[in-house]
Scaffold this active site. Structure first.
Site, PDB file in Angstrom:
ATOM      1  N   THR A  74      -6.996 -11.442   2.187  1.00  0.00           N
ATOM      2  CA  THR A  74      -7.516 -10.314   2.948  1.00  0.00           C
ATOM      3  C   THR A  74      -8.456  -9.458   2.110  1.00  0.00           C
ATOM      4  O   THR A  74      -9.518  -9.048   2.561  1.00  0.00           O
ATOM      5  CB  THR A  74      -6.361  -9.445   3.473  1.00  0.00           C
ATOM      6  N   LEU A 158       0.753  -5.597   9.333  1.00  0.00           N
ATOM      7  CA  LEU A 158       1.936  -5.602   8.477  1.00  0.00           C
ATOM      8  C   LEU A 158       2.815  -4.389   8.739  1.00  0.00           C
ATOM      9  O   LEU A 158       4.045  -4.507   8.817  1.00  0.00           O
ATOM     10  CB  LEU A 158       1.515  -5.646   7.003  1.00  0.00           C
ATOM     11  N   THR A 235       4.423  -2.883  -0.804  1.00  0.00           N
ATOM     12  CA  THR A 235       4.108  -4.311  -0.754  1.00  0.00           C
ATOM     13  C   THR A 235       2.646  -4.502  -0.365  1.00  0.00           C
ATOM     14  O   THR A 235       2.272  -5.559   0.142  1.00  0.00           O
ATOM     15  CB  THR A 235       5.019  -5.056   0.240  1.00  0.00           C
ATOM     16  N   ARG A 237      -0.850  -2.740  -2.073  1.00  0.00           N
ATOM     17  CA  ARG A 237      -1.818  -2.863  -3.153  1.00  0.00           C
ATOM     18  C   ARG A 237      -1.383  -2.015  -4.347  1.00  0.00           C
ATOM     19  O   ARG A 237      -0.937  -0.879  -4.187  1.00  0.00           O
ATOM     20  CB  ARG A 237      -3.211  -2.385  -2.700  1.00  0.00           C
ATOM     21  N   ASP A 261       5.965  -4.740  -5.015  1.00  0.00           N
ATOM     22  CA  ASP A 261       5.547  -6.132  -5.132  1.00  0.00           C
ATOM     23  C   ASP A 261       4.148  -6.231  -5.736  1.00  0.00           C
ATOM     24  O   ASP A 261       3.621  -7.321  -5.895  1.00  0.00           O
ATOM     25  CB  ASP A 261       5.564  -6.809  -3.754  1.00  0.00           C
ATOM     26  N   GLU A 266      -2.780  -7.235 -12.334  1.00  0.00           N
ATOM     27  CA  GLU A 266      -1.974  -8.417 -12.015  1.00  0.00           C
ATOM     28  C   GLU A 266      -2.659  -9.674 -12.556  1.00  0.00           C
ATOM     29  O   GLU A 266      -3.825  -9.913 -12.221  1.00  0.00           O
ATOM     30  CB  GLU A 266      -1.796  -8.532 -10.499  1.00  0.00           C
ATOM     31  N   HIS A 287       4.136  -9.947  -6.897  1.00  0.00           N
ATOM     32  CA  HIS A 287       3.152 -10.139  -5.828  1.00  0.00           C
ATOM     33  C   HIS A 287       3.464 -11.417  -5.037  1.00  0.00           C
ATOM     34  O   HIS A 287       2.591 -12.254  -4.775  1.00  0.00           O
ATOM     35  CB  HIS A 287       1.734 -10.207  -6.381  1.00  0.00           C
ATOM     36  N   ALA A 289       5.339 -11.330  -2.021  1.00  0.00           N
ATOM     37  CA  ALA A 289       5.717 -11.062  -0.631  1.00  0.00           C
ATOM     38  C   ALA A 289       4.934 -11.920   0.359  1.00  0.00           C
ATOM     39  O   ALA A 289       5.444 -12.275   1.422  1.00  0.00           O
ATOM     40  CB  ALA A 289       5.515  -9.581  -0.302  1.00  0.00           C
ATOM     41  N   TRP A 290       3.704 -12.260   0.014  1.00  0.00           N
ATOM     42  CA  TRP A 290       2.822 -12.991   0.933  1.00  0.00           C
ATOM     43  C   TRP A 290       3.046 -14.497   0.913  1.00  0.00           C
ATOM     44  O   TRP A 290       2.505 -15.220   1.750  1.00  0.00           O
ATOM     45  CB  TRP A 290       1.364 -12.745   0.518  1.00  0.00           C
TER      46      TRP A 290
END
Length: 310
Positions: A74, A158, A235, A237, A261, A266, A287, A289-290
């Protein structure tokens, strides 16, 4: 169409890229691409598929044949969008692929913090249950979510998914107005300014994009406005929350817990204030969660549909 995928490993090796390969008429795949390899690898291609590799004005100027960039995510912060527009390059991204997995992860963080699950697990493994004078341990306060107020900042796909699941736990929902948004009502939920929202919520969950307006949206002043027994979930950014301010607030117990998350860097190669080992009731996940396989496969399918419209 002549297409190259610069960082295919970022989608994992358990997804099927056939939909993209079919639309593109083939696909050159690189597992990962270092910054110094980008220019060489995109030359001669009209379509570049990418997740986190940066594409800049320099690349566009050197590759006049480039027509399309398909980002399998995204966020578009790794693409110089201004330069892409100036060079007539179409940039497309993927939305609405992770509602189930991100909402599930958000609720998992919320539940783990509310029940102090990790603390009790550590106590059991340390032998404290076996040493207890009664049948159970009650050393960490447990919060019931039913009847509590959840504040959601960012009520897109979301945020809506989280609201649906939180309602099943009997939570009340309030929406926070991001900078530039007016108060009002959305789907029957009141939307109020952030300063008005913060003192009311028992749990605050962030689901907005990182922009100049939302950077450090939650800082020291905002944390002070929250209840001492409130939880903060991010969760969305890294950068939405001042991480040092949050670490300080958790140590001082001015808020009760946090589940993250995402971090500002990162992977966090240079460390991060939230990775210190003395912060109570904090859960940090990488990171992830996705990253259900279902969601990653949806990314492939949406990307293929995007490319088929070119």
């Amino acid at each position: 169409m002549k297409a190259v995928f610069l960082d295919a490993d970022t989608l994992g090796n358990d997804v099927d890229l056939t939909p993209i390969e079919t639309v593109a008429g083939g696909l050159v795949k690189h597992e990962r691409t270092a910054p110094e390899q980008v220019l060489e690898r995109i030359q001669g291609f009209d379509t570049v598929v990418v997740n986190k590799v940066f594409l800049t004005r320099e690349h566009f100027e050197a590759c006049p044949e480039l027509e399309t960039i398909a980002v399998v995510a995204t966020g578009l912060n790794n693409i110089d969008q201004t330069a892409a527009r100036e060079h007539g390059i179409r940039v497309m991204n993927v939305t609405n692929y992770g509602r189930s997995t991100v909402a599930q992860h958000t609720m998992a963080l919320m539940l783990a913090l509310a029940t102090r699950m990790l603390d009790y697990d550590r106590d059991v493994r340390a032998g404290r249950w076996g040493q207890s004078s009664m049948f159970c341990l009650m050393d960490h306060p447990i919060m019931e979510l039913e009847g509590r107020t959840l504040g959601i900042v960012g009520y897109g796909d979301l945020g809506q998914g989280v609201a649906e699941r939180a309602r099943a736990f009997g939570m009340k929902i309030l929406l926070g107005a991001r900078p530039g948004q007016a108060r009002g009502e959305v789907d029957g939920y009141p939307r109020v300014p952030l300063d008005e929202l913060l003192p009311q919520v028992d749990v605050l969950s962030l689901h907005c994009l990182l922009t100049d307006e939302t950077r450090n949206l939650i800082g020291a002043d905002e944390l002070k406005k929250m209840k001492r027994d409130a939880l903060l979930i991010n969760t969305s950014r890294g950068g939405l929350v001042d991480e040092q301010a949050l670490a300080d607030a958790l140590r001082a117990e001015t808020i009760a817990g946090a589940g993250f998350d995402v971090l500002t860097e990162e992977p966090p190669r240079d460390g991060n204030p939230l990775l210190a080992d003395d912060i109570p009731n904090l859960i940090v996940t990488p990171h992830s969660a996705w990253a259900s396989r279902e969601a990653r496969q949806r990314i492939v399918e949406i990307t293929a549909r995007n490319l088929s419209s070119v």
